[in-house]
Design a protein around this motif. Structure first.
Motif, mmCIF file in Angstrom:
data_model
loop_
_atom_site.group_PDB
_atom_site.id
_atom_site.type_symbol
_atom_site.label_atom_id
_atom_site.label_comp_id
_atom_site.label_asym_id
_atom_site.label_seq_id
_atom_site.Cartn_x
_atom_site.Cartn_y
_atom_site.Cartn_z
ATOM 1 N N ALA A 10 15.038 -12.337 -15.392
ATOM 2 C CA ALA A 10 14.461 -13.047 -16.533
ATOM 3 C C ALA A 10 14.470 -14.556 -16.299
ATOM 4 C CB ALA A 10 15.242 -12.717 -17.793
ATOM 5 N N ILE A 11 15.248 -15.035 -15.345
ATOM 6 C CA ILE A 11 15.344 -16.462 -15.052
ATOM 7 C C ILE A 11 14.199 -16.900 -14.139
ATOM 8 C CG2 ILE A 11 16.774 -18.239 -13.953
ATOM 9 C CD1 ILE A 11 19.210 -16.492 -14.884
ATOM 10 N N THR A 12 14.012 -16.168 -13.060
ATOM 11 C CA THR A 12 12.909 -16.410 -12.123
ATOM 12 C C THR A 12 12.191 -15.080 -11.942
ATOM 13 O OG1 THR A 12 14.316 -18.010 -10.979
ATOM 14 C CG2 THR A 12 12.295 -17.345 -9.869
ATOM 15 N N PRO A 13 11.271 -14.738 -12.837
ATOM 16 C CA PRO A 13 10.608 -13.437 -12.775
ATOM 17 C C PRO A 13 9.946 -13.191 -11.415
ATOM 18 C CG PRO A 13 10.117 -14.527 -14.840
ATOM 19 C CD PRO A 13 10.801 -15.538 -13.964
ATOM 20 N N ALA A 14 10.158 -12.010 -10.881
ATOM 21 C CA ALA A 14 9.631 -11.660 -9.567
ATOM 22 C C ALA A 14 8.115 -11.802 -9.501
ATOM 23 C CB ALA A 14 10.058 -10.240 -9.189
ATOM 24 N N ALA A 15 7.414 -11.395 -10.536
ATOM 25 C CA ALA A 15 5.946 -11.491 -10.526
ATOM 26 C C ALA A 15 5.502 -12.948 -10.463
ATOM 27 C CB ALA A 15 5.359 -10.805 -11.761
ATOM 28 N N ALA A 16 6.159 -13.823 -11.195
ATOM 29 C CA ALA A 16 5.810 -15.242 -11.178
ATOM 30 C C ALA A 16 6.128 -15.858 -9.818
ATOM 31 C CB ALA A 16 6.561 -15.986 -12.284
ATOM 32 N N ALA A 17 7.242 -15.473 -9.237
ATOM 33 C CA ALA A 17 7.600 -15.976 -7.909
ATOM 34 C C ALA A 17 6.598 -15.511 -6.869
ATOM 35 C CB ALA A 17 9.008 -15.516 -7.542
ATOM 36 N N ARG A 18 6.197 -14.257 -6.949
ATOM 37 C CA ARG A 18 5.185 -13.748 -6.001
ATOM 38 C C ARG A 18 3.870 -14.514 -6.133
ATOM 39 N NH1 ARG A 18 6.202 -8.995 -3.317
ATOM 40 N NH2 ARG A 18 8.011 -7.821 -4.017
ATOM 41 N N ARG A 19 3.450 -14.798 -7.363
ATOM 42 C CA ARG A 19 2.214 -15.571 -7.566
ATOM 43 C C ARG A 19 2.360 -16.980 -6.991
ATOM 44 N NH1 ARG A 19 2.369 -13.047 -12.485
ATOM 45 N NH2 ARG A 19 3.218 -14.894 -13.524
ATOM 46 N N ALA A 20 3.479 -17.623 -7.256
ATOM 47 C CA ALA A 20 3.694 -18.986 -6.786
ATOM 48 C C ALA A 20 3.745 -19.057 -5.267
ATOM 49 C CB ALA A 20 4.986 -19.536 -7.379
ATOM 50 N N LEU A 21 4.221 -18.006 -4.632
ATOM 51 C CA LEU A 21 4.374 -17.993 -3.176
ATOM 52 C C LEU A 21 3.228 -17.285 -2.458
ATOM 53 C CD1 LEU A 21 8.171 -17.133 -3.159
ATOM 54 C CD2 LEU A 21 7.139 -19.348 -2.585
ATOM 55 N N SER A 22 2.211 -16.886 -3.194
ATOM 56 C CA SER A 22 1.142 -16.062 -2.618
ATOM 57 C C SER A 22 0.382 -16.728 -1.480
ATOM 58 C CB SER A 22 0.164 -15.621 -3.706
ATOM 59 O OG SER A 22 -0.523 -16.743 -4.229
ATOM 60 N N THR A 23 0.397 -18.042 -1.406
ATOM 61 C CA THR A 23 -0.340 -18.731 -0.344
ATOM 62 C C THR A 23 0.533 -19.072 0.865
ATOM 63 O OG1 THR A 23 0.063 -20.889 -1.338
ATOM 64 C CG2 THR A 23 -1.953 -19.727 -2.006
ATOM 65 N N VAL A 24 1.796 -18.734 0.817
ATOM 66 C CA VAL A 24 2.703 -19.037 1.929
ATOM 67 C C VAL A 24 2.477 -18.017 3.045
ATOM 68 C CG1 VAL A 24 5.107 -19.228 2.649
ATOM 69 C CG2 VAL A 24 4.410 -20.053 0.378
ATOM 70 N N ALA A 25 2.125 -18.528 4.206
ATOM 71 C CA ALA A 25 1.884 -17.654 5.357
ATOM 72 C C ALA A 25 3.194 -17.112 5.905
ATOM 73 C CB ALA A 25 1.153 -18.438 6.447
ATOM 74 N N HIS A 26 3.154 -15.890 6.384
ATOM 75 C CA HIS A 26 4.304 -15.244 7.044
ATOM 76 C C HIS A 26 5.537 -15.185 6.145
ATOM 77 C CE1 HIS A 26 1.803 -15.548 10.570
ATOM 78 N NE2 HIS A 26 1.752 -16.848 10.412
ATOM 79 N N LEU A 27 5.330 -14.956 4.880
ATOM 80 C CA LEU A 27 6.433 -14.870 3.928
ATOM 81 C C LEU A 27 7.031 -13.472 3.953
ATOM 82 C CD1 LEU A 27 8.036 -16.188 1.570
ATOM 83 C CD2 LEU A 27 6.331 -15.189 0.043
ATOM 84 N N GLY A 28 8.322 -13.403 4.148
ATOM 85 C CA GLY A 28 9.034 -12.139 4.040
ATOM 86 C C GLY A 28 9.617 -12.031 2.643
ATOM 87 N N VAL A 29 9.312 -10.970 1.946
ATOM 88 C CA VAL A 29 9.811 -10.791 0.576
ATOM 89 C C VAL A 29 10.755 -9.597 0.549
ATOM 90 C CG1 VAL A 29 9.204 -10.294 -1.818
ATOM 91 C CG2 VAL A 29 7.719 -11.758 -0.437
ATOM 92 N N VAL A 30 11.938 -9.836 0.023
ATOM 93 C CA VAL A 30 12.909 -8.767 -0.202
ATOM 94 C C VAL A 30 13.175 -8.748 -1.699
ATOM 95 C CG1 VAL A 30 15.236 -7.933 0.267
ATOM 96 C CG2 VAL A 30 13.944 -9.088 2.069
#
Length: 53
Positions: A10-30
């Motif tokens: 609820a502090i840093t919602p995963a969906a919002a973080a994914r949207r914010a980072l969507s343009t980062v190349a070679h991003l590994g998401v866990v």
């Protein structure tokens, strides 16, 4: 770069973080299936390992 997310965060919602980072190349998401605080409790060592790579 790695992003460590918590599905029920609820502090840093995963969906919002994914949207914010969507343009980062070679991003590994866990993503862990709990809240923000479990990243620093139940998953502390994994979180440390992923953020210090």
């Amino acid at each position: 770069m790695h992003a460590v997310l918590a599905a029920d965060d609820a502090i840093t919602p995963a969906a919002a973080a994914r949207r914010a980072l969507s343009t980062v190349a070679h991003l590994g998401v866990v993503e862990f299936p709990q809240t923000h605080f479990e990243l620093f409790d139940s998953h502390l060592q994994e979180t440390i390992d992923l953020t210090t790579r």
